[in-house]
Write a protein that holds these residues in place. Structure first.
Motif, PDB file in Angstrom:
ATOM      1  N   ASN A   1      -3.985  -6.048   0.991  1.00  0.00           N
ATOM      2  CA  ASN A   1      -2.741  -6.400   1.674  1.00  0.00           C
ATOM      3  C   ASN A   1      -2.752  -7.855   2.137  1.00  0.00           C
ATOM      4  N   ALA A   2      -3.915  -8.307   2.591  1.00  0.00           N
ATOM      5  CA  ALA A   2      -4.054  -9.709   2.977  1.00  0.00           C
ATOM      6  C   ALA A   2      -3.846 -10.605   1.761  1.00  0.00           C
ATOM      7  N   ALA A   3      -4.401 -10.206   0.629  1.00  0.00           N
ATOM      8  CA  ALA A   3      -4.252 -10.992  -0.602  1.00  0.00           C
ATOM      9  C   ALA A   3      -2.781 -11.073  -1.014  1.00  0.00           C
ATOM     10  N   TYR A   4      -2.067  -9.964  -0.875  1.00  0.00           N
ATOM     11  CA  TYR A   4      -0.637  -9.971  -1.222  1.00  0.00           C
ATOM     12  C   TYR A   4       0.140 -10.914  -0.312  1.00  0.00           C
ATOM     13  N   LEU A   5      -0.141 -10.866   0.987  1.00  0.00           N
ATOM     14  CA  LEU A   5       0.576 -11.726   1.929  1.00  0.00           C
ATOM     15  C   LEU A   5       0.289 -13.202   1.658  1.00  0.00           C
ATOM     16  N   LYS A   6      -0.966 -13.531   1.346  1.00  0.00           N
ATOM     17  CA  LYS A   6      -1.294 -14.908   0.980  1.00  0.00           C
ATOM     18  C   LYS A   6      -0.527 -15.326  -0.267  1.00  0.00           C
TER      19      LYS A   6
ATOM     20  N   TYR B   1       2.329  -5.214   7.822  1.00  0.00           N
ATOM     21  CA  TYR B   1       2.096  -5.103   6.384  1.00  0.00           C
ATOM     22  C   TYR B   1       0.603  -5.177   6.089  1.00  0.00           C
ATOM     23  N   LEU B   2      -0.103  -5.966   6.861  1.00  0.00           N
ATOM     24  CA  LEU B   2      -1.550  -6.100   6.680  1.00  0.00           C
ATOM     25  C   LEU B   2      -2.243  -4.746   6.793  1.00  0.00           C
ATOM     26  N   GLU B   3      -1.710  -3.873   7.647  1.00  0.00           N
ATOM     27  CA  GLU B   3      -2.337  -2.566   7.894  1.00  0.00           C
ATOM     28  C   GLU B   3      -1.926  -1.514   6.870  1.00  0.00           C
ATOM     29  N   ILE B   4      -0.632  -1.481   6.487  1.00  0.00           N
ATOM     30  CA  ILE B   4      -0.176  -0.358   5.644  1.00  0.00           C
ATOM     31  C   ILE B   4       0.521  -0.789   4.357  1.00  0.00           C
ATOM     32  N   GLY B   5       0.592  -2.102   4.099  1.00  0.00           N
ATOM     33  CA  GLY B   5       1.156  -2.576   2.848  1.00  0.00           C
ATOM     34  C   GLY B   5       2.626  -2.246   2.694  1.00  0.00           C
ATOM     35  N   ASN B   6       3.050  -2.009   1.457  1.00  0.00           N
ATOM     36  CA  ASN B   6       4.468  -1.799   1.162  1.00  0.00           C
ATOM     37  C   ASN B   6       5.006  -0.515   1.772  1.00  0.00           C
ATOM     38  N   GLU B   7       4.119   0.328   2.280  1.00  0.00           N
ATOM     39  CA  GLU B   7       4.560   1.540   2.973  1.00  0.00           C
ATOM     40  C   GLU B   7       5.427   1.188   4.181  1.00  0.00           C
ATOM     41  N   LEU B   8       5.246  -0.032   4.729  1.00  0.00           N
ATOM     42  CA  LEU B   8       6.055  -0.463   5.862  1.00  0.00           C
ATOM     43  C   LEU B   8       7.537  -0.442   5.498  1.00  0.00           C
ATOM     44  N   ILE B   9       7.908  -1.108   4.424  1.00  0.00           N
ATOM     45  CA  ILE B   9       9.316  -1.154   4.024  1.00  0.00           C
ATOM     46  C   ILE B   9       9.796   0.225   3.577  1.00  0.00           C
ATOM     47  N   GLU B  10       8.945   0.946   2.875  1.00  0.00           N
ATOM     48  CA  GLU B  10       9.318   2.294   2.433  1.00  0.00           C
ATOM     49  C   GLU B  10       9.633   3.203   3.614  1.00  0.00           C
ATOM     50  N   LYS B  11       8.823   3.106   4.680  1.00  0.00           N
ATOM     51  CA  LYS B  11       9.068   3.909   5.885  1.00  0.00           C
ATOM     52  C   LYS B  11      10.401   3.536   6.529  1.00  0.00           C
TER      53      LYS B  11
END
Length: 530
Positions: free
Chosen positions: A191-196, A503-513
């Motif tokens: 998730n950190a890699a995606y945000l970077k 997002y760092l903690e749960i990734g794309n699940e944040l937006i899905e939730k």
């Protein structure tokens, strides 16, 4: 639904009296909006907008959007939505936001999720029509200090740069330093890699802030068909040119909005109109147009124009004219087949000033809907809420009041001396009766003694409360620590924290939730467990 799942906006304590009265549909405000945000009202809104939105505008809008999307990868859902705008049975639901660095506060997401979910709901209820979620980028704003930073785990990530002119045209030079600081704070993991990666591709691989923000919003929401609009376009401004001309020559919005503000004077007025509600813009220039001594002057410059000269510029270069906060909503509704605007409390407040100006310009006023508001909690935090026997209303309570309430709840004693004070007052009633039958100076002595004794009881009440707080200090401190986690600086989490922290903690699940759990037409504050 469990008790902790929601709290009404009206009871949350974070909305102004004007917004609370709007949500409650108070009679004194009904003249300030066209239709309330109820699903059944959208049928009439559709019929009216369909009659009032020229088909030729649709072709210009679609062409402009296709041009705006040329340089970014567009999902099939977004492409389909853009193309559907050519159809007279397609309408938009719109929200707008500043070009905050890396989206800024969390509610950027909530605004966009609100428009996406309302479009879904409308499609269910009105299946013969199409509904397109729109994010309107505030590319023509100029307040760089408001947008040049975001907060990550309590640290401020800032973009150091001198700024002038419309922020959407700003070069992204200098964002490498902000990226390096953010990269250090993120740590390792997928998730950190995606945000970077998304920060780097948005800001370090695009040359303007408008292009960077479009890329970022598209990456986050392209799966849901979001369409992003940049109004700083010559072809779109050309549609709006007749309204600009009317503003320059007749100052219509100044007169209309001032009349409306008379109705709103019992509230805090959000914005006040100027005589001319337009800016003159170039790449490094954004200044007000003022009319002085029978000529138009560009504030803080040497530029001056006659009527004929300025109208000639408008005809040849409409992109040089930028609406301010009073006129921007009109511009938006002129160029979009829009049914509803979704915004925060401050935005809805200034939209409520504008309907008379829409009527004057013969443009349909949109339905106004307060965006979703959310409190994100981890399972660990939720466990603490339940262990401490807190309700959702407790979490939203002022800290001092919360501590006092909980102390009273935990105590075996009655901390409220109201009964004793009432008893004391009754004793003084008899003393006043005696005093009335003797020298008048005695009445003053009785009054002074009453005040003294009531004050004494109040002091004892405070000392007892303080003593009981000491007994329950451990529990009270745990409550305050939890509330401070959920309400940074005793403000709403959504106004302080950035999406990347979660997002760092749960990734794309944040937006899905958010997409799954938020309901745009329900006026409650949602608690979502991560």
């Amino acid at each position: 639904m469990k008790e902790y799942d929601c709290i009404s906006y009206q009871k949350s304590g974070f909305f102004s009296k004007l917004i609370v009265d709007y949500l409650d549909e108070k009679e004194n405000l009904k003249s300030l909006y066209h239709r309330s945000p109820k699903i059944e009202n959208f049928r009439l809104q559709i019929e009216e907008k369909k009659q009032n939105f020229p088909k030729e505008y649709r072709a210009i809008l679609v062409s402009s959007l296709e041009n705006q999307y040329q340089k970014i990868e567009t999902s099939e859902a977004t492409k389909s939505n853009i193309q559907s705008l050519s159809d007279e049975n397609t309408f938009t639901i719109t929200t707008g936001h500043q070009l905050n660095l890396f989206t800024g506060p969390l509610y950027f997401l909530y605004k966009i999720v609100s428009v996406i979910n309302l479009c879904k709901k409308l499609k269910q209820d009105y299946p013969t029509y199409n509904f397109v979620p729109i994010y309107w980028m505030a590319t023509e704003d100029h307040d760089f200090e408001e947008i040049n930073h975001f907060n990550f785990k309590g640290k401020k990530i800032s973009w150091k740069k001198d700024s002038s002119g419309p922020v959407g045209r700003l070069s992204t030079d200098g964002l490498e330093a902000a990226f390096e600081l953010f990269e250090k704070e993120l740590g390792a993991g997928n998730n950190a890699a995606y945000l970077k990666d998304i920060f780097q591709k948005s800001y370090l691989e695009h040359t303007t802030l408008a292009d960077a923000t479009r890329y970022l919003a598209n990456e986050l929401f392209k799966a849901y068909g979001l369409v992003i609009v940049d109004g700083d376009r010559s072809e779109l401004k050309k549609i709006f040119a007749p309204f600009v001309k009317k503003e320059l020559l007749e100052q219509t919005s100044f007169h209309n909005v001032n009349k409306t503000n008379e109705v709103l004077k019992q509230y805090d007025i959000q914005v006040n109109p100027r005589e001319i509600n337009l800016f003159y813009i170039e790449n490094d220039l954004r200044e007000r147009i003022v009319f002085e001594n029978n000529e138009y002057k560009i504030n803080n410059t040497e530029l001056r124009f006659s009527d004929e000269e300025l109208l000639s510029i408008l005809e040849k270069s409409p992109e040089k004219f930028s609406p301010n906060v009073i006129l921007r909503p009109l511009y938006q509704e002129v160029i979009l087949p829009n049914l509803c605007y979704i915004g925060g409390g401050g935005e809805i407040a200034y939209w409520l000033e504008l309907q008379s100006n829409f009527e004057e310009n013969k443009i349909t006023f949109p339905i106004l809907l307060l965006r979703n508001s959310v409190l994100l909690v981890t399972q660990k935090q939720l466990d603490k809420v339940e262990k401490l026997n807190l309700s959702v209303s407790d979490l939203f309570t002022n800290q001092q009041v919360l501590v006092n309430n909980k102390t009273a709840e935990y105590s075996n004693l009655t901390l409220d001396f109201s009964a004793q004070k009432e008893f004391l007052k009754q004793q003084f009633v008899a003393l006043y009766e005696i005093a009335s039958q003797t020298d008048k100076s005695f009445i003053g002595a009785v009054k002074a003694q009453e005040v003294k004794q009531i004050k004494g009881l109040e002091n004892l009440e405070k000392r007892l409360l303080k003593a009981e707080k000491r007994i329950h200090i451990d529990t009270l401190e745990r409550i305050l620590q939890l509330q401070n986690e959920l309400f940074p600086n005793q403000s709403l989490q959504e106004r302080k924290s950035n999406f990347s922290e979660f997002y760092l903690e749960i990734g794309n699940e944040l937006i899905e939730k958010l997409i799954e759990e938020l309901h745009p037409l329900k006026n409650h504050f949602s608690l979502i467990t991560l």
